[in-house]
Design an enzyme around this catalytic site. Sequence first.
Site, PDB file in Angstrom:
ATOM      1  N   GLY A 263       0.670  -1.004   0.365  1.00 38.00           N
ATOM      2  CA  GLY A 263      -0.080   0.258   0.023  1.00 38.00           C
ATOM      3  C   GLY A 263       0.815   1.340   0.033  1.00 38.00           C
ATOM      4  O   GLY A 263       2.015   1.523  -0.753  1.00 38.00           O
ATOM      5  N   SER A 264       0.423   2.274   0.693  1.00 38.40           N
ATOM      6  CA  SER A 264       1.120   3.637   0.860  1.00 38.40           C
ATOM      7  C   SER A 264       2.501   3.573   1.213  1.00 38.40           C
ATOM      8  O   SER A 264       3.225   4.615   0.994  1.00 38.40           O
ATOM      9  CB  SER A 264       0.191   4.622   1.464  1.00 38.40           C
ATOM     10  OG  SER A 264      -1.165   4.709   0.677  1.00 38.40           O
ATOM     11  N   THR A 265       2.799   2.565   1.848  1.00 37.43           N
ATOM     12  CA  THR A 265       4.201   2.558   2.162  1.00 37.43           C
ATOM     13  C   THR A 265       5.184   2.636   0.995  1.00 37.43           C
ATOM     14  O   THR A 265       6.372   2.839   1.290  1.00 37.43           O
ATOM     15  CB  THR A 265       4.541   1.341   3.271  1.00 37.43           C
ATOM     16  OG1 THR A 265       4.213   0.141   2.413  1.00 37.43           O
ATOM     17  CG2 THR A 265       3.797   1.555   4.357  1.00 37.43           C
ATOM     18  N   MET A 266       4.692   2.487  -0.093  1.00 33.20           N
ATOM     19  CA  MET A 266       5.642   2.346  -1.539  1.00 33.20           C
ATOM     20  C   MET A 266       5.510   4.018  -1.971  1.00 33.20           C
ATOM     21  O   MET A 266       6.507   4.190  -2.546  1.00 33.20           O
ATOM     22  CB  MET A 266       4.990   1.680  -2.499  1.00 33.20           C
ATOM     23  CG  MET A 266       5.043   0.206  -2.177  1.00 33.20           C
ATOM     24  SD  MET A 266       6.851  -0.458  -2.140  1.00 33.20           S
ATOM     25  CE  MET A 266       7.035  -0.458  -0.356  1.00 33.20           C
ATOM     26  N   LYS A 267       4.754   4.850  -1.308  1.00 34.01           N
ATOM     27  CA  LYS A 267       4.929   6.249  -1.887  1.00 34.01           C
ATOM     28  C   LYS A 267       6.281   7.012  -1.698  1.00 34.01           C
ATOM     29  O   LYS A 267       6.486   7.578  -2.686  1.00 34.01           O
ATOM     30  CB  LYS A 267       3.791   7.000  -1.301  1.00 34.01           C
ATOM     31  CG  LYS A 267       2.381   6.690  -2.048  1.00 34.01           C
ATOM     32  CD  LYS A 267       1.062   7.056  -1.062  1.00 34.01           C
ATOM     33  CE  LYS A 267       0.017   6.699  -1.656  1.00 34.01           C
ATOM     34  NZ  LYS A 267      -1.261   7.302  -1.077  1.00 34.01           N
TER      35      LYS A 267
END
Length: 572
Positions: free
Chosen positions: A297-301
């Site tokens: 999820g958003s931890t890749m942003k």
Amino acid sequence: MSKSEDPIIQTHAARSWRIWLVVFLLALIVAGITSKLLSLYGDDQAFLRSQGDARTLRTMLIPAHRGLITDRNGEPLAVSAPVATIWADPLRTDLQHGGLTRLAQLLDMKPHELKSVLTANPERRFLYLKRQVTPELAEAVEALGIPGVHADREYKRYYPAGEVATHLIGFTNVDGEGQEGLELAYNHSLRGEPGRKLVLKDRVGRTIKHIRSLQDADAGSDLQLSIDLRLQYMAYRELKAAVESHRADAGSAVVLDVKTGEVLALVNQPSYNPNDRSELKTDALRNRALTDLFEPGSTMKPLTVAAAMMSGQYTRDSIIDTSPGYIRVGGASIKDHRNYGKLDLTGIITKSSNVGVTRLALEMPHDTVRNLLHNVGLGRDTGTGFPGERTGVLPFLAERQRVERATMSYGYGLSTTLLQLAQAYVPLAADGIMRPATLLKQTQTPAGTRVLPPGVGPQVLDMLETVISAKGTGRRAAVEGYRVGGKTGTVHKASGGGYAEDKYVSVFAGVAPLTNPRLVIAVMVDNPKGQEYYGGLVAAPIFSRIAAGSLRLLNVPPDKWPEPPSTHVAMQ
């Protein structure tokens, strides 16, 4: 009548002949016996001695002491304690011996049960009665002197940390062979080689004399892990409490040393006690931080933003228009929680804008984001050597796959383990240097590989600090006295070819402290139930407590002192 025809003389001659025949036969018998005796003491002596020895001399194995497993500070995590095994030779066991009743008591059996076991296998020469008993009980059994009943010395594995470290350490079976975890991965070096000795046994099989050692037992090699047991206990306590309070299905947490790549703590829920596996459930065996895959999820942003800065097309101050709060890509609509308008790269991270990272990903060459994710370890083996570790999924995407490129930029369409996620944040904390994760203590700092240009990592860390601020999504990750940064993630769980609307994976990955980064900590909670399920509400507080405890235990000085209260001088 002539003299030769005298009957008396004829009778005497016949008797004389018979006597001499008897004497001759006796002489032959004596000669035969003498010849056989000479043969036995001469030519056949070696053969007879070997036959006698075969019935009294035995070669016995000397069990090897399995190597010790310790944490980085020498605290024992797996030790071998001396025990014994009670066994019987049913063919030689005296079932009328008066000590059988006492033997049954020592073995926690009823007398008729013991006799039933022995009589059910009358042709067998070896039968276990009870394994891994105390040496004192073995001595009591031997003192009974029951023919055919024996006690052999061996070792039993004991795990002082119990359920706290079991997913890493694993366990051995009753024969001392590694079955799970590092006990399995390093079984060959840990188990050593048993020795052999020659002993003299009596007719009922009891050892009565040690003749000589044929080969000394070669103890197994010790294994020192990178784990700090103090951090392991603390992280396990915090994770367990959170999983129980949120009624989650499972959870994991990983603490990495930024400077060495060493895993300082790795914990999972649910767990089990390796010292008592009588009620072990298969589901509890998995080392989820290394074997369970999830979409990050958003931890890749932050990595997508780092890729944008690497491309040279963007700087920290570049402005991205996210209006009107959604974007159409192919036939899909990608949305933010609301319309954030124009955002710089820091704002994209702070607000966790899906639209913002999608615009970045689609305006760069199609393989830019994917290449960076691969370089920081996603979709690849971490190299820990842990049995069953998964590599995750990082698909190759063509330029025309715009929807997939967009979703990858904010952590969908790929899968990772929690250890891989933590490892991916190391280059952000180490100014672009990638250091492989390891479960073994390192004697020197590995050189590592540069995957980010100098300066990019520190800039992204500054952006991650805003996530912990009042404007960000991870306010509960704050640690008093320290500058920390990280990113939340809330992912719908895959279900039936799509995504479940009411099942989530809550994630948080972060760095502490930011002034001189020392730790990367990643937390994942699987399917929390109740009102709270966002990463910022479930996983972020676990990060905060683990980070606070770890920094204190490692004596890392605070880098965010509270500002002194302002003083005003009264004007006269």
